[in-house]
Design a protein around this motif. Structure first.
Motif, mmCIF file in Angstrom:
data_model
loop_
_atom_site.group_PDB
_atom_site.id
_atom_site.type_symbol
_atom_site.label_atom_id
_atom_site.label_comp_id
_atom_site.label_asym_id
_atom_site.label_seq_id
_atom_site.Cartn_x
_atom_site.Cartn_y
_atom_site.Cartn_z
ATOM 1 N N ALA A 1 -24.516 30.940 79.805
ATOM 2 C CA ALA A 1 -23.700 30.308 81.352
ATOM 3 C C ALA A 1 -23.333 29.087 81.911
ATOM 4 N N ARG A 2 -21.836 29.528 82.091
ATOM 5 C CA ARG A 2 -21.425 27.995 82.443
ATOM 6 C C ARG A 2 -21.842 27.366 83.252
ATOM 7 N N GLU A 3 -22.930 27.252 83.988
ATOM 8 C CA GLU A 3 -23.118 26.479 84.862
ATOM 9 C C GLU A 3 -24.266 25.021 83.947
ATOM 10 N N GLU A 4 -24.665 25.905 82.783
ATOM 11 C CA GLU A 4 -25.150 24.306 82.411
ATOM 12 C C GLU A 4 -24.629 23.191 81.964
ATOM 13 N N PRO A 5 -25.462 22.097 82.137
ATOM 14 C CA PRO A 5 -25.064 20.775 81.282
ATOM 15 C C PRO A 5 -24.757 21.439 80.039
ATOM 16 N N TRP A 6 -23.445 20.085 79.092
ATOM 17 C CA TRP A 6 -23.085 20.396 78.276
ATOM 18 C C TRP A 6 -24.014 19.762 77.488
ATOM 19 N N ALA A 7 -24.231 19.060 77.389
ATOM 20 C CA ALA A 7 -25.829 18.620 76.600
ATOM 21 C C ALA A 7 -27.138 19.677 75.321
ATOM 22 N N GLU A 8 -27.440 20.607 77.462
ATOM 23 C CA GLU A 8 -28.107 21.815 76.569
ATOM 24 C C GLU A 8 -27.390 23.187 76.266
ATOM 25 N N LEU A 9 -26.246 23.301 76.479
ATOM 26 C CA LEU A 9 -25.103 23.809 75.270
ATOM 27 C C LEU A 9 -25.332 23.702 74.197
ATOM 28 N N ALA A 10 -25.130 22.683 73.754
ATOM 29 C CA ALA A 10 -25.030 21.470 72.748
ATOM 30 C C ALA A 10 -26.191 22.515 71.240
ATOM 31 N N ALA A 11 -27.392 22.127 71.881
ATOM 32 C CA ALA A 11 -28.271 21.875 71.612
ATOM 33 C C ALA A 11 -29.026 22.983 70.951
#
Length: 247
Positions: free
Chosen positions: A196-206
């Protein structure tokens, strides 16, 4: 999309485009064999692993049926050293000679399903002509690729597969065209693109296996050509001519 046994990992079909929005071709760790048909004719094209994204106007893109190859058997099926195909697009006839022209003639008037079966069948025939040693190496590389796309690092993957790190790195690089580290980095960026493109980048990194957000940002920019925030906002590089149309 569907999965095939043997050499083929995925089959993708893409109709010819007529609009003028910028389309993204993501970096990819896999080589592909494509049947393409457009205003400039019909052909069979091989694309090696792509280390950077490309951006193009879909009006330049032909109808395509694309076989995405499994990393292990790709080189044996194509009959080429994969290191020489990285970021390259070549006509299949340059690799196979006359058999490629025969295959194209047989597929030219077929629908997408029949084209996909014909391409996969031709690749399987060439793969089956290889040796037992080739098959064993392909299985080892496939196993390593699967572990590297998870949380695995080269030392752990080598130990799990019962080989030395040096042997794994050399074998993998020869078979795939990319080092294990580069393979894993491209896969992680592709994972970011898929969620999902809307997730915060820090969450996507993890979620996608990066050490932290700064590592995600650095790797994303290196392979996509723009920072993650710019990509999400639609600020993309200017489109270029599709490499296939220059063959």
């Amino acid at each position: 999309m569907r999965t095939l046994a043997g050499v083929a990992a995925e089959v993708l079909t893409q109709p010819a485009h007529t609009d003028h929005e910028v389309h993204v071709r993501a970096p990819d760790t896999a080589a592909v064999l494509a049947f393409r048909s457009g205003q400039d004719g019909t052909g069979l094209v091989v694309l090696g692993p792509r280390t950077r994204a490309s951006y193009f106007t879909p009006g330049d893109a032909p109808r395509c049926v694309t076989i995405r190859l499994r990393p292990g058997p790709a080189g044996a099926a194509l009959g080429v050293t994969m290191r020489g195909l990285v970021d390259q697009a070549v006509l299949l006839r340059d690799l196979w000679g006359a058999p490629a022209d025969t295959l194209l003639d047989r597929l030219a008037a077929r629908d997408d399903t029949e084209v996909a079966r014909g391409l996969a069948g031709a690749l399987e025939e060439r793969l089956q002509a290889g040796s037992a040693a080739d098959a064993a190496r392909a299985d080892l590389v496939d196993a390593a690729a699967g572990l590297l796309t998870g949380a695995g690092r080269v030392p752990e993957v080598a130990r799990e597969l019962g080989v030395s790190e040096r042997h794994l790195r050399n074998l993998f690089h020869d078979a795939v065209g990319l080092s294990p580290k580069r393979y894993a980095r491209i896969h992680r960026v592709r994972s970011v693109l898929a969620v999902a493109r809307e997730e915060p980048w820090a969450e996507l990194a993890a979620e996608t296996g990066f050490y932290d957000q700064s590592h995600l940002s650095a790797d994303f920019r290196a392979v996509m050509g723009v920072p993650p925030g710019a990509f999400r906002a639609g600020r993309l590089p200017a489109p270029a001519q599709c490499a296939w149309s220059r063959l």
